[in-house]
Design a protein around this motif. Sequence first.
Motif, PDB file in Angstrom:
ATOM      1  N   LYS A 175      15.361  21.753  61.666  1.00  0.00           N
ATOM      2  CA  LYS A 175      16.182  22.902  62.068  1.00  0.00           C
ATOM      3  C   LYS A 175      17.110  22.539  63.226  1.00  0.00           C
ATOM      4  N   TYR A 176      16.628  21.732  64.156  1.00  0.00           N
ATOM      5  CA  TYR A 176      17.465  21.286  65.277  1.00  0.00           C
ATOM      6  C   TYR A 176      18.616  20.428  64.760  1.00  0.00           C
ATOM      7  N   TRP A 177      18.279  19.484  63.861  1.00  0.00           N
ATOM      8  CA  TRP A 177      19.305  18.610  63.291  1.00  0.00           C
ATOM      9  C   TRP A 177      20.332  19.417  62.511  1.00  0.00           C
ATOM     10  N   HIS A 178      19.845  20.334  61.680  1.00  0.00           N
ATOM     11  CA  HIS A 178      20.735  21.166  60.871  1.00  0.00           C
ATOM     12  C   HIS A 178      21.694  21.956  61.752  1.00  0.00           C
ATOM     13  N   ALA A 179      21.160  22.636  62.752  1.00  0.00           N
ATOM     14  CA  ALA A 179      21.988  23.464  63.634  1.00  0.00           C
ATOM     15  C   ALA A 179      23.047  22.616  64.341  1.00  0.00           C
ATOM     16  N   THR A 180      22.638  21.472  64.855  1.00  0.00           N
ATOM     17  CA  THR A 180      23.559  20.614  65.612  1.00  0.00           C
ATOM     18  C   THR A 180      24.634  20.013  64.713  1.00  0.00           C
ATOM     19  N   ILE A 181      24.242  19.454  63.585  1.00  0.00           N
ATOM     20  CA  ILE A 181      25.202  18.791  62.692  1.00  0.00           C
ATOM     21  C   ILE A 181      26.181  19.803  62.093  1.00  0.00           C
ATOM     22  N   MET A 182      25.679  20.947  61.666  1.00  0.00           N
ATOM     23  CA  MET A 182      26.569  21.947  61.083  1.00  0.00           C
ATOM     24  C   MET A 182      27.512  22.540  62.135  1.00  0.00           C
ATOM     25  N   ALA A 183      27.025  22.719  63.358  1.00  0.00           N
ATOM     26  CA  ALA A 183      27.884  23.218  64.437  1.00  0.00           C
ATOM     27  C   ALA A 183      29.002  22.210  64.723  1.00  0.00           C
ATOM     28  N   LEU A 184      28.669  20.924  64.770  1.00  0.00           N
ATOM     29  CA  LEU A 184      29.686  19.888  64.993  1.00  0.00           C
ATOM     30  C   LEU A 184      30.667  19.835  63.826  1.00  0.00           C
ATOM     31  N   HIS A 185      30.173  20.049  62.627  1.00  0.00           N
ATOM     32  CA  HIS A 185      31.050  20.077  61.449  1.00  0.00           C
ATOM     33  C   HIS A 185      32.061  21.215  61.573  1.00  0.00           C
ATOM     34  N   ARG A 186      31.593  22.394  61.968  1.00  0.00           N
ATOM     35  CA  ARG A 186      32.499  23.550  62.150  1.00  0.00           C
ATOM     36  C   ARG A 186      33.545  23.269  63.221  1.00  0.00           C
ATOM     37  N   ILE A 187      33.111  22.643  64.316  1.00  0.00           N
ATOM     38  CA  ILE A 187      34.043  22.323  65.404  1.00  0.00           C
ATOM     39  C   ILE A 187      35.099  21.338  64.918  1.00  0.00           C
ATOM     40  N   ARG A 188      34.678  20.337  64.139  1.00  0.00           N
ATOM     41  CA  ARG A 188      35.629  19.363  63.584  1.00  0.00           C
ATOM     42  C   ARG A 188      36.611  20.062  62.641  1.00  0.00           C
ATOM     43  N   GLU A 189      36.109  20.954  61.779  1.00  0.00           N
ATOM     44  CA  GLU A 189      36.974  21.678  60.839  1.00  0.00           C
ATOM     45  C   GLU A 189      38.019  22.511  61.589  1.00  0.00           C
ATOM     46  N   GLU A 190      37.596  23.169  62.638  1.00  0.00           N
ATOM     47  CA  GLU A 190      38.513  23.971  63.447  1.00  0.00           C
ATOM     48  C   GLU A 190      39.569  23.078  64.102  1.00  0.00           C
TER      49      GLU A 190
END
Length: 140
Positions: free
Chosen positions: A95-110
Motif C-alpha cells: 500500500k505504501y509503494w502503491h500510494a507513492t508510485i501512483m502519486a509520483l505518476h500523477r505529478i509527472r502527468e501534470e
Amino acid sequence: AHVVLQTEQSVLRAPLNARSASMVRVTIGKQEDPWCEIDLTEEDVEDWKKGVDIAEEKLKEVIQLPPITLENCHEREDGDLQWDEITFEEEVNGKYWHATIMALHRIREEFVKKQRKMKHLDWYMTMKKTSDKRNAKYYV
C-alpha cells in the motif's frame, strides 16, 4: 504490552507500538541529493485510492519541480523527470509503494501537461508573430 479496545461485539488487541501510530519516512531521489522527503502513516495508505490522494498532496507540498517557461520549454523532453530512487526508512507493505508510485505518476502527468501547454503557447506566439506581415496602410 498491549492495548485492549473493548466494544460490545469484540475485543481487539494491538501492541502499544502499533504501526498505525508510526510514521515511515519516504525519500524520493538519491539519498545524497533527494527531490524530497515525506512521512506516510498506515492510516494514510489504509485505503488504496485515498492513499494515493494523500501521498500526492504531501509530495506536492515539498517537491521542487523544474520551472517551465516560454524561454526554456524546448530544453526538456516531455515527462523527463527521473525520480532515480524511492526509499522507505523501514520495510513497508504494498500500500505504501502503491500510494507513492501512483502519486509520483500523477505529478509527472501534470508536469507533462504543463510542458505541452507551454510548448503549444510558444508555437502559437511564434505563429502569431510571423503570420500577419501585411502593410497596415492598405487595410484601413
